[in-house]
Design a protein around this motif. Structure first.
Motif, PDB file in Angstrom:
ATOM      1  N   GLY A  60       0.815  -1.268   0.026  1.00  0.00           N
ATOM      2  CA  GLY A  60       0.282  -0.109  -0.149  1.00  0.00           C
ATOM      3  C   GLY A  60       0.706   1.415   0.012  1.00  0.00           C
ATOM      4  N   ALA A  61       1.865   1.075   0.748  1.00  0.00           N
ATOM      5  CA  ALA A  61       3.010   2.437   0.663  1.00  0.00           C
ATOM      6  C   ALA A  61       3.641   2.527  -0.560  1.00  0.00           C
ATOM      7  N   ILE A  62       3.931   1.614  -1.217  1.00  0.00           N
ATOM      8  CA  ILE A  62       4.465   1.743  -2.512  1.00  0.00           C
ATOM      9  C   ILE A  62       3.385   2.239  -3.692  1.00  0.00           C
ATOM     10  N   VAL A  63       2.106   1.954  -3.539  1.00  0.00           N
ATOM     11  CA  VAL A  63       1.019   2.391  -4.378  1.00  0.00           C
ATOM     12  C   VAL A  63       0.894   3.877  -4.153  1.00  0.00           C
ATOM     13  N   ALA A  64       0.738   4.003  -2.682  1.00  0.00           N
ATOM     14  CA  ALA A  64       0.523   5.522  -2.412  1.00  0.00           C
ATOM     15  C   ALA A  64       1.326   6.350  -2.751  1.00  0.00           C
ATOM     16  N   ALA A  65       3.030   5.815  -2.857  1.00  0.00           N
ATOM     17  CA  ALA A  65       4.070   6.788  -3.410  1.00  0.00           C
ATOM     18  C   ALA A  65       3.877   6.809  -4.768  1.00  0.00           C
ATOM     19  N   MET A  66       3.636   6.085  -5.595  1.00  0.00           N
ATOM     20  CA  MET A  66       3.299   6.065  -7.055  1.00  0.00           C
ATOM     21  C   MET A  66       2.176   7.021  -7.356  1.00  0.00           C
ATOM     22  N   LYS A  67       1.190   7.187  -6.480  1.00  0.00           N
ATOM     23  CA  LYS A  67      -0.004   7.937  -6.630  1.00  0.00           C
ATOM     24  C   LYS A  67       0.391   9.317  -6.280  1.00  0.00           C
ATOM     25  N   ALA A  68       1.459   9.631  -5.352  1.00  0.00           N
ATOM     26  CA  ALA A  68       1.771  11.128  -5.121  1.00  0.00           C
ATOM     27  C   ALA A  68       2.595  11.600  -6.239  1.00  0.00           C
ATOM     28  N   LEU A  69       3.112  10.717  -7.459  1.00  0.00           N
ATOM     29  CA  LEU A  69       3.979  11.391  -8.340  1.00  0.00           C
ATOM     30  C   LEU A  69       3.135  12.206  -9.198  1.00  0.00           C
ATOM     31  N   SER A  70       3.798  12.992  -9.964  1.00  0.00           N
ATOM     32  CA  SER A  70       2.959  14.054 -10.760  1.00  0.00           C
ATOM     33  C   SER A  70       2.319  13.162 -12.074  1.00  0.00           C
ATOM     34  N   LYS A  71       1.504  13.593 -12.885  1.00  0.00           N
ATOM     35  CA  LYS A  71       0.880  12.845 -13.727  1.00  0.00           C
ATOM     36  C   LYS A  71       1.899  12.382 -14.945  1.00  0.00           C
ATOM     37  N   ASP A  72       2.915  13.358 -15.061  1.00  0.00           N
ATOM     38  CA  ASP A  72       4.035  13.157 -15.860  1.00  0.00           C
ATOM     39  C   ASP A  72       5.338  12.247 -15.341  1.00  0.00           C
ATOM     40  N   GLN A  73       5.041  11.761 -14.481  1.00  0.00           N
ATOM     41  CA  GLN A  73       6.094  10.648 -13.714  1.00  0.00           C
ATOM     42  C   GLN A  73       5.525   9.154 -13.743  1.00  0.00           C
ATOM     43  N   ARG A  74       6.499   8.329 -13.798  1.00  0.00           N
ATOM     44  CA  ARG A  74       6.083   6.925 -13.599  1.00  0.00           C
ATOM     45  C   ARG A  74       7.165   6.330 -12.515  1.00  0.00           C
ATOM     46  N   LEU A  75       6.493   5.190 -11.862  1.00  0.00           N
ATOM     47  CA  LEU A  75       7.362   4.656 -10.717  1.00  0.00           C
ATOM     48  C   LEU A  75       7.715   3.188 -11.367  1.00  0.00           C
ATOM     49  N   ASP A  76       8.748   2.653 -11.490  1.00  0.00           N
ATOM     50  CA  ASP A  76       9.238   1.507 -11.890  1.00  0.00           C
ATOM     51  C   ASP A  76       9.749   0.712 -10.430  1.00  0.00           C
ATOM     52  N   LEU A  77       9.778  -0.547 -10.425  1.00  0.00           N
ATOM     53  CA  LEU A  77      10.399  -1.425  -9.473  1.00  0.00           C
ATOM     54  C   LEU A  77      11.478  -2.305 -10.167  1.00  0.00           C
ATOM     55  N   ALA A  78      12.688  -2.411  -9.387  1.00  0.00           N
ATOM     56  CA  ALA A  78      13.691  -3.099  -9.896  1.00  0.00           C
ATOM     57  C   ALA A  78      14.253  -4.097  -8.720  1.00  0.00           C
ATOM     58  N   ALA A  79      14.998  -5.050  -9.157  1.00  0.00           N
ATOM     59  CA  ALA A  79      15.836  -6.021  -8.314  1.00  0.00           C
ATOM     60  C   ALA A  79      14.914  -6.701  -7.210  1.00  0.00           C
ATOM     61  N   LEU A  80      13.816  -7.126  -7.424  1.00  0.00           N
ATOM     62  CA  LEU A  80      13.021  -7.537  -6.465  1.00  0.00           C
ATOM     63  C   LEU A  80      13.507  -9.284  -6.156  1.00  0.00           C
ATOM     64  N   ASN A  81      13.920  -9.598  -4.755  1.00  0.00           N
ATOM     65  CA  ASN A  81      14.271 -10.710  -4.446  1.00  0.00           C
ATOM     66  C   ASN A  81      13.054 -11.739  -4.571  1.00  0.00           C
ATOM     67  N   PRO A  82      13.188 -13.098  -4.587  1.00  0.00           N
ATOM     68  CA  PRO A  82      12.309 -14.108  -5.146  1.00  0.00           C
ATOM     69  C   PRO A  82      10.976 -13.834  -4.162  1.00  0.00           C
ATOM     70  N   MET A  83      11.083 -13.769  -2.877  1.00  0.00           N
ATOM     71  CA  MET A  83      10.032 -13.647  -1.916  1.00  0.00           C
ATOM     72  C   MET A  83       9.196 -12.461  -2.174  1.00  0.00           C
ATOM     73  N   VAL A  84       9.800 -11.393  -2.441  1.00  0.00           N
ATOM     74  CA  VAL A  84       8.990 -10.064  -2.619  1.00  0.00           C
ATOM     75  C   VAL A  84       8.637 -10.058  -4.064  1.00  0.00           C
ATOM     76  N   ASP A  85       8.950 -10.544  -4.781  1.00  0.00           N
ATOM     77  CA  ASP A  85       8.666 -10.745  -6.487  1.00  0.00           C
ATOM     78  C   ASP A  85       7.485 -11.863  -6.432  1.00  0.00           C
ATOM     79  N   LYS A  86       7.463 -12.644  -5.350  1.00  0.00           N
ATOM     80  CA  LYS A  86       6.294 -13.541  -5.288  1.00  0.00           C
ATOM     81  C   LYS A  86       5.013 -12.752  -4.804  1.00  0.00           C
TER      82      LYS A  86
END
Length: 112
Positions: A60-86
């Motif tokens: 939820g915090a990651i989604v909230a951080a994404m929604k706080a970005l301006s409409k011209d910005q994008r949030l990507d994720l990188a380097a997720l370990n297997p448990m987080v990716d799951k």
């Protein structure tokens, strides 16, 4: 919540230097990301390589951080370990975020 900006230009890379994003730190995490995002970055990559555990509050915090970005910005994720990716795949959050295998892949894949 400790975050490190490892690249300030496009894409801006924000590394999470914590092992967990859970209910104990979710609000701090969201506020820390919001305060560190450069208004000049069109793309922000959240490097989750150090994160071993994430719960629904963390998602939820990651989604909230994404929604706080301006409409011209994008949030990507990188380097997720297997448990987080799951967790992202089980909750279908992988359909919301672009997830890169590594930070280097995220840097070179700006057109997605």
């Amino acid at each position: 919540m400790h975050l490190t900006i490892t690249q300030d230009s496009d894409p801006q890379i924000i590394r999470v230097d914590e092992g967990r994003i859970d209910s104990a730190v979710a609000i701090q995490f969201k506020d820390a990301v919001r305060s560190r995002v450069s208004p000049d970055a069109s793309r922000v990559v959240l490097d989750l390589g150090e994160v071993d555990f994430i719960d629904s509050s963390g998602l939820g915090a990651i989604v909230a951080a994404m929604k706080a970005l301006s409409k011209d910005q994008r949030l990507d994720l990188a380097a997720l370990n297997p448990m987080v990716d799951k967790v992202f795949r089980l909750t279908r959050m992988d359909t919301i975020f672009v997830i890169h295998e590594s930070v280097d892949a995220a840097k070179s894949d700006g057109d997605r």
